[in-house]
Design an enzyme around this catalytic site. Structure first.
Site, PDB file in Angstrom:
ATOM      1  N   LYS A 118       3.748  -3.559  -6.117  1.00  0.00           N
ATOM      2  CA  LYS A 118       2.630  -3.972  -5.267  1.00  0.00           C
ATOM      3  C   LYS A 118       2.716  -5.465  -4.955  1.00  0.00           C
ATOM      4  O   LYS A 118       2.484  -5.885  -3.814  1.00  0.00           O
ATOM      5  CB  LYS A 118       1.296  -3.638  -5.959  1.00  0.00           C
ATOM      6  CG  LYS A 118       1.022  -2.133  -6.017  1.00  0.00           C
ATOM      7  CD  LYS A 118      -0.136  -1.744  -6.928  1.00  0.00           C
ATOM      8  CE  LYS A 118      -0.246  -0.226  -7.028  1.00  0.00           C
ATOM      9  NZ  LYS A 118      -1.285   0.252  -7.954  1.00  0.00           N
ATOM     10  N   GLN A 164      -5.174  -1.951 -12.517  1.00  0.00           N
ATOM     11  CA  GLN A 164      -4.217  -0.851 -12.634  1.00  0.00           C
ATOM     12  C   GLN A 164      -4.693   0.148 -13.689  1.00  0.00           C
ATOM     13  O   GLN A 164      -5.033  -0.222 -14.814  1.00  0.00           O
ATOM     14  CB  GLN A 164      -2.828  -1.410 -12.990  1.00  0.00           C
ATOM     15  CG  GLN A 164      -1.716  -0.371 -13.003  1.00  0.00           C
ATOM     16  CD  GLN A 164      -1.423   0.238 -11.620  1.00  0.00           C
ATOM     17  OE1 GLN A 164      -1.623  -0.407 -10.592  1.00  0.00           O
ATOM     18  NE2 GLN A 164      -0.972   1.474 -11.600  1.00  0.00           N
ATOM     19  N   ASP A 219      -8.988  -0.226  -3.841  1.00  0.00           N
ATOM     20  CA  ASP A 219      -8.562   1.085  -4.342  1.00  0.00           C
ATOM     21  C   ASP A 219      -9.486   2.197  -3.847  1.00  0.00           C
ATOM     22  O   ASP A 219      -9.134   3.376  -3.930  1.00  0.00           O
ATOM     23  CB  ASP A 219      -8.626   1.096  -5.880  1.00  0.00           C
ATOM     24  CG  ASP A 219      -7.260   0.897  -6.522  1.00  0.00           C
ATOM     25  OD1 ASP A 219      -6.261   1.340  -5.932  1.00  0.00           O
ATOM     26  OD2 ASP A 219      -7.211   0.302  -7.617  1.00  0.00           O
TER      27      ASP A 219
HETATM   28  N1  GUN Z   1      -2.684   4.214 -11.221  1.00  0.00           N
HETATM   29  C1  GUN Z   1      -2.047   5.201 -10.536  1.00  0.00           C
HETATM   30  N2  GUN Z   1      -2.366   5.123  -9.213  1.00  0.00           N
HETATM   31  C2  GUN Z   1      -3.218   4.088  -9.085  1.00  0.00           C
HETATM   32  C3  GUN Z   1      -3.887   3.519  -7.964  1.00  0.00           C
HETATM   33  O1  GUN Z   1      -3.776   3.968  -6.811  1.00  0.00           O
HETATM   34  N3  GUN Z   1      -4.673   2.445  -8.232  1.00  0.00           N
HETATM   35  C4  GUN Z   1      -4.831   1.947  -9.484  1.00  0.00           C
HETATM   36  N4  GUN Z   1      -5.639   0.902  -9.650  1.00  0.00           N
HETATM   37  N5  GUN Z   1      -4.224   2.460 -10.549  1.00  0.00           N
HETATM   38  C5  GUN Z   1      -3.416   3.521 -10.340  1.00  0.00           C
END
Ligand code: GUN
Length: 295
Positions: free
Chosen positions: A54, A98, A121
């Site tokens: 990311k 995350q 998110d």
């Molecule tokens: N863990 C797995 N997918 C995601 C996501 O799209 N966002 C976040 N914050 N954590 C994740």
């Protein structure tokens, strides 16, 4: 039939170029640089790798990113204090914590502490509620990426029969809502671990989205000839021939399903890159909204 491969990497590259152009335009117009804060708690290798992906994507698109890495022992109060500081930080337009957190019992509190205007998110109840109501909101990145890959690959969705396997809060459930919304207009069946005779549903589907988190969930005999299959699964399976000791596989038996389907996303290189591209898009959208439409 041998399926067409839906190249998420290439579709995501187009999207990322569109985001980079929007960021450059924003900078030229107002000097504003969209900013994303990524909070990583603990040292889970998969989470570490997602976060690095990311951050690299942000840099490539001209988006500022800041990582806040906390030890696995970080307390609820410490994490909430970080989130509140980021809510008040003007350089930060988007906040991503995350998941999963080492202590999953605090995830709800942490998500609810994020300012909904910075919730890129789309996990905050305000954004989930707005999405269900069909109001403008931040849409979770993986479901948004699935819809985008279907759209950009020319898969008809209006009136199509779609089966989603998996009812997670991050993928399956929001995706079922998005696909059934006015304007997308699919007929959606949401299947899960308690579904009786999964194949009975999948065999009728024009599109199957498998987000079950388990390899071999979807096999060729479960798929209607000519269906489109989107594989959201990312599973590490041991592989002694790899330096890492593992390889990534999806939730579908790729070769087997590809014999029946018209099109299928690979793992890796399918939905994963789309998820990151949609995150970047949400960050730019957050910056636009927070800094004024002209920013
Ligand atoms: N863990 C797995 N997918 C995601 C996501 O799209 N966002 C976040 N914050 N954590 C994740």
């Amino acid at each position: 039939m041998v399926a067409r491969i839906l190249d998420g990497k290439s579709i995501a590259a187009d999207l990322r170029a569109e985001v980079a152009a929007a960021v450059a335009e924003m900078k030229a117009a107002s000097g504003a640089v969209p900013g994303l804060a990524v909070v990583l708690v603990g040292d889970d290798p998969a989470s570490r790798s997602y976060v690095t992906g990311k951050e690299k994507a942000c840099a490539a698109a001209g988006i500022y990113s800041r990582e806040i890495a906390l030890p696995a022992t970080a307390t609820r109060a410490e994490i909430l204090a970080i989130v509140r500081a980021l809510n008040a930080d003007d350089a930060i337009d988007g906040i991503l914590v995350q998941l999963p957190l080492p202590d999953s019992s605090i995830e709800r509190d942490v998500i609810e502490a994020i300012d909904p205007a910075k919730d890129v998110d789309g996990f905050h109840p305000t954004n989930v509620g707005r999405m269900v109501l069909g109001l403008p909101s931040f849409v979770p990145c993986t479901p948004a990426g699935v819809v985008e890959i279907l759209r950009r690959s020319g898969t008809p969705l209006a009136g199509a029969t779609v089966v989603v396997i998996g009812r997670s809060q991050i993928v399956g459930r929001p995706l079922s809502i998005l696909l059934s919304q006015k304007g997308v207009d699919a007929t959606v069946t949401l299947c899960h671990t308690r579904t009786k005779d999964l194949a009975h549903f999948t065999r009728e589907a024009d599109v199957v989205v498998v987000a079950a988190g388990r390899p071999h969930t979807l096999t060729g005999d479960m798929v209607k000839p000519g269906a489109v299959v989107i594989d959201v699964g990312v599973n590490r399976v041991p592989d002694a021939s790899k330096a890492s000791g593992y390889r990534l596989v999806g939730d579908a038996d790729f070769a087997d399903v590809a014999e029946k389907a018209a099109a299928i996303t690979p793992v890796p290189g399918g939905v994963g890159p789309m998820t990151i591209a949609m995150l970047l898009r949400n960050v730019v959208e957050a910056a636009r909204r927070r800094r004024g439409a002209g920013a």
